[in-house]
Design a protein around this motif. Sequence first.
Motif, PDB file in Angstrom:
ATOM      1  N   GLU A   1      -3.156  -2.778  -9.578  1.00 12.90           N
ATOM      2  CA  GLU A   1      -4.262  -3.214  -8.714  1.00 12.90           C
ATOM      3  C   GLU A   1      -4.594  -4.682  -8.944  1.00 12.90           C
ATOM      4  O   GLU A   1      -4.880  -5.420  -8.006  1.00 12.90           O
ATOM      5  CB  GLU A   1      -5.496  -2.346  -8.955  1.00 12.90           C
ATOM      6  CG  GLU A   1      -5.336  -0.902  -8.539  1.00 12.90           C
ATOM      7  CD  GLU A   1      -5.161  -0.693  -7.049  1.00 12.90           C
ATOM      8  OE1 GLU A   1      -5.476  -1.600  -6.247  1.00 12.90           O
ATOM      9  OE2 GLU A   1      -4.692   0.402  -6.672  1.00 12.90           O
TER      10      GLU A   1
ATOM     11  N   SER B   1      -1.995  -6.764  -7.259  1.00 13.97           N
ATOM     12  CA  SER B   1      -2.207  -6.739  -5.812  1.00 13.97           C
ATOM     13  C   SER B   1      -3.362  -7.655  -5.420  1.00 13.97           C
ATOM     14  O   SER B   1      -3.262  -8.419  -4.453  1.00 13.97           O
ATOM     15  CB  SER B   1      -2.481  -5.310  -5.343  1.00 13.97           C
ATOM     16  OG  SER B   1      -1.355  -4.495  -5.589  1.00 13.97           O
ATOM     17  N   ARG B   2      -4.449  -7.583  -6.175  1.00 14.09           N
ATOM     18  CA  ARG B   2      -5.592  -8.470  -5.918  1.00 14.09           C
ATOM     19  C   ARG B   2      -5.165  -9.924  -6.014  1.00 14.09           C
ATOM     20  O   ARG B   2      -5.496 -10.748  -5.166  1.00 14.09           O
ATOM     21  CB  ARG B   2      -6.724  -8.185  -6.908  1.00 14.09           C
ATOM     22  CG  ARG B   2      -7.972  -9.039  -6.682  1.00 14.09           C
ATOM     23  CD  ARG B   2      -8.813  -9.159  -7.935  1.00 14.09           C
ATOM     24  NE  ARG B   2      -8.058  -9.497  -9.135  1.00 14.09           N
ATOM     25  CZ  ARG B   2      -7.582 -10.717  -9.435  1.00 14.09           C
ATOM     26  NH1 ARG B   2      -7.778 -11.733  -8.628  1.00 14.09           N
ATOM     27  NH2 ARG B   2      -6.907 -10.915 -10.551  1.00 14.09           N
TER      28      ARG B   2
ATOM     29  N   GLU C   1      -9.066  -4.697  -3.263  1.00 16.42           N
ATOM     30  CA  GLU C   1      -8.337  -4.524  -4.519  1.00 16.42           C
ATOM     31  C   GLU C   1      -9.247  -4.784  -5.714  1.00 16.42           C
ATOM     32  O   GLU C   1      -9.139  -4.106  -6.738  1.00 16.42           O
ATOM     33  CB  GLU C   1      -7.104  -5.424  -4.574  1.00 16.42           C
ATOM     34  CG  GLU C   1      -6.076  -5.152  -3.489  1.00 16.42           C
ATOM     35  CD  GLU C   1      -5.508  -3.747  -3.501  1.00 16.42           C
ATOM     36  OE1 GLU C   1      -5.356  -3.165  -4.593  1.00 16.42           O
ATOM     37  OE2 GLU C   1      -5.211  -3.223  -2.420  1.00 16.42           O
TER      38      GLU C   1
ATOM     39  N   GLU D   1       0.827  -1.216   0.000  1.00 15.31           N
ATOM     40  CA  GLU D   1       0.000   0.000   0.000  1.00 15.31           C
ATOM     41  C   GLU D   1       0.855   1.258   0.000  1.00 15.31           C
ATOM     42  O   GLU D   1       0.482   2.268  -0.599  1.00 15.31           O
ATOM     43  CB  GLU D   1      -0.952  -0.008   1.198  1.00 15.31           C
ATOM     44  CG  GLU D   1      -1.965  -1.130   1.177  1.00 15.31           C
ATOM     45  CD  GLU D   1      -2.920  -1.102  -0.017  1.00 15.31           C
ATOM     46  OE1 GLU D   1      -3.053  -0.053  -0.687  1.00 15.31           O
ATOM     47  OE2 GLU D   1      -3.549  -2.138  -0.280  1.00 15.31           O
TER      48      GLU D   1
ATOM     49  N   HIS E   1      -5.618   2.139   3.636  1.00 15.99           N
ATOM     50  CA  HIS E   1      -5.368   0.703   3.782  1.00 15.99           C
ATOM     51  C   HIS E   1      -4.064   0.455   4.529  1.00 15.99           C
ATOM     52  O   HIS E   1      -3.979  -0.450   5.357  1.00 15.99           O
ATOM     53  CB  HIS E   1      -5.329   0.022   2.414  1.00 15.99           C
ATOM     54  CG  HIS E   1      -6.631   0.062   1.704  1.00 15.99           C
ATOM     55  ND1 HIS E   1      -6.732  -0.134   0.350  1.00 15.99           N
ATOM     56  CD2 HIS E   1      -7.899   0.284   2.136  1.00 15.99           C
ATOM     57  CE1 HIS E   1      -7.999  -0.022  -0.012  1.00 15.99           C
ATOM     58  NE2 HIS E   1      -8.713   0.236   1.051  1.00 15.99           N
TER      59      HIS E   1
ATOM     60  N   GLU F   1       2.951  -4.089  -6.697  1.00 13.51           N
ATOM     61  CA  GLU F   1       2.856  -2.688  -7.112  1.00 13.51           C
ATOM     62  C   GLU F   1       4.125  -2.224  -7.801  1.00 13.51           C
ATOM     63  O   GLU F   1       4.075  -1.554  -8.815  1.00 13.51           O
ATOM     64  CB  GLU F   1       2.550  -1.791  -5.907  1.00 13.51           C
ATOM     65  CG  GLU F   1       1.128  -1.884  -5.417  1.00 13.51           C
ATOM     66  CD  GLU F   1       0.105  -1.281  -6.368  1.00 13.51           C
ATOM     67  OE1 GLU F   1       0.456  -0.487  -7.268  1.00 13.51           O
ATOM     68  OE2 GLU F   1      -1.080  -1.604  -6.218  1.00 13.51           O
TER      69      GLU F   1
ATOM     70  N   TYR G   1      -3.034 -10.981  -2.908  1.00 15.51           N
ATOM     71  CA  TYR G   1      -3.860 -11.243  -1.721  1.00 15.51           C
ATOM     72  C   TYR G   1      -4.685 -12.516  -1.897  1.00 15.51           C
ATOM     73  O   TYR G   1      -4.855 -13.287  -0.952  1.00 15.51           O
ATOM     74  CB  TYR G   1      -4.776 -10.053  -1.424  1.00 15.51           C
ATOM     75  CG  TYR G   1      -4.051  -8.839  -0.893  1.00 15.51           C
ATOM     76  CD1 TYR G   1      -3.139  -8.935   0.151  1.00 15.51           C
ATOM     77  CD2 TYR G   1      -4.277  -7.581  -1.434  1.00 15.51           C
ATOM     78  CE1 TYR G   1      -2.488  -7.821   0.649  1.00 15.51           C
ATOM     79  CE2 TYR G   1      -3.623  -6.461  -0.947  1.00 15.51           C
ATOM     80  CZ  TYR G   1      -2.737  -6.581   0.095  1.00 15.51           C
ATOM     81  OH  TYR G   1      -2.092  -5.470   0.591  1.00 15.51           O
TER      82      TYR G   1
ATOM     83  N   HIS H   1     -10.987  -1.728  -6.515  1.00 20.82           N
ATOM     84  CA  HIS H   1     -10.126  -0.785  -7.230  1.00 20.82           C
ATOM     85  C   HIS H   1     -10.004  -1.168  -8.706  1.00 20.82           C
ATOM     86  O   HIS H   1     -10.017  -0.297  -9.576  1.00 20.82           O
ATOM     87  CB  HIS H   1      -8.735  -0.740  -6.601  1.00 20.82           C
ATOM     88  CG  HIS H   1      -8.733  -0.274  -5.190  1.00 20.82           C
ATOM     89  ND1 HIS H   1      -7.645  -0.401  -4.366  1.00 20.82           N
ATOM     90  CD2 HIS H   1      -9.698   0.313  -4.426  1.00 20.82           C
ATOM     91  CE1 HIS H   1      -7.925   0.092  -3.177  1.00 20.82           C
ATOM     92  NE2 HIS H   1      -9.170   0.526  -3.189  1.00 20.82           N
TER      93      HIS H   1
END
Length: 153
Positions: free
Chosen positions: A105, A108-109, A135, A15, A51, A81, A112, A138
Amino acid sequence: MEEIQLFLAHAIQLEREAASRYDELQAMMQSAGNKEVAAFFADMARFARRHLEEAMQRGGFREIPQMHWSEFRWPSGVSPEAAAWEGVDALMDVQSALLLALDGEDRSRSFYSQVRDATQDPDVRRFAAEFAEEEAGHVEALHHWIERQHAGR
């Protein structure tokens, strides 16, 4: 990833990088005279900082955890990122900036989601699922902006 503190340290780093990159994109769009997209990127930077603060609170961190790069367990050896942002160019157009942000994004999604699916720790699983969902929101917002840009042509 089986330790909640380690997971949250990853989330904080991710983040932190996202906020920094959105600041760059916001400044680029502001200088290009696109105030609307600049404002969107400024909002995304605020979301990333929010976040980051949430992850710090959940982990009980008073300061951003300092880890050596070798301590991170990124899937490709680099933060999702950071990997996405290698193509930042000061002359980037709006569409390219939005696509670059989307890539970050989406990575990142995916990170996770992978942690959520692989961990045995229920706290890590719960937080990773929550972060993956954020995410995904986003990603959806960026798709909306990309579609707006296509429609405006």
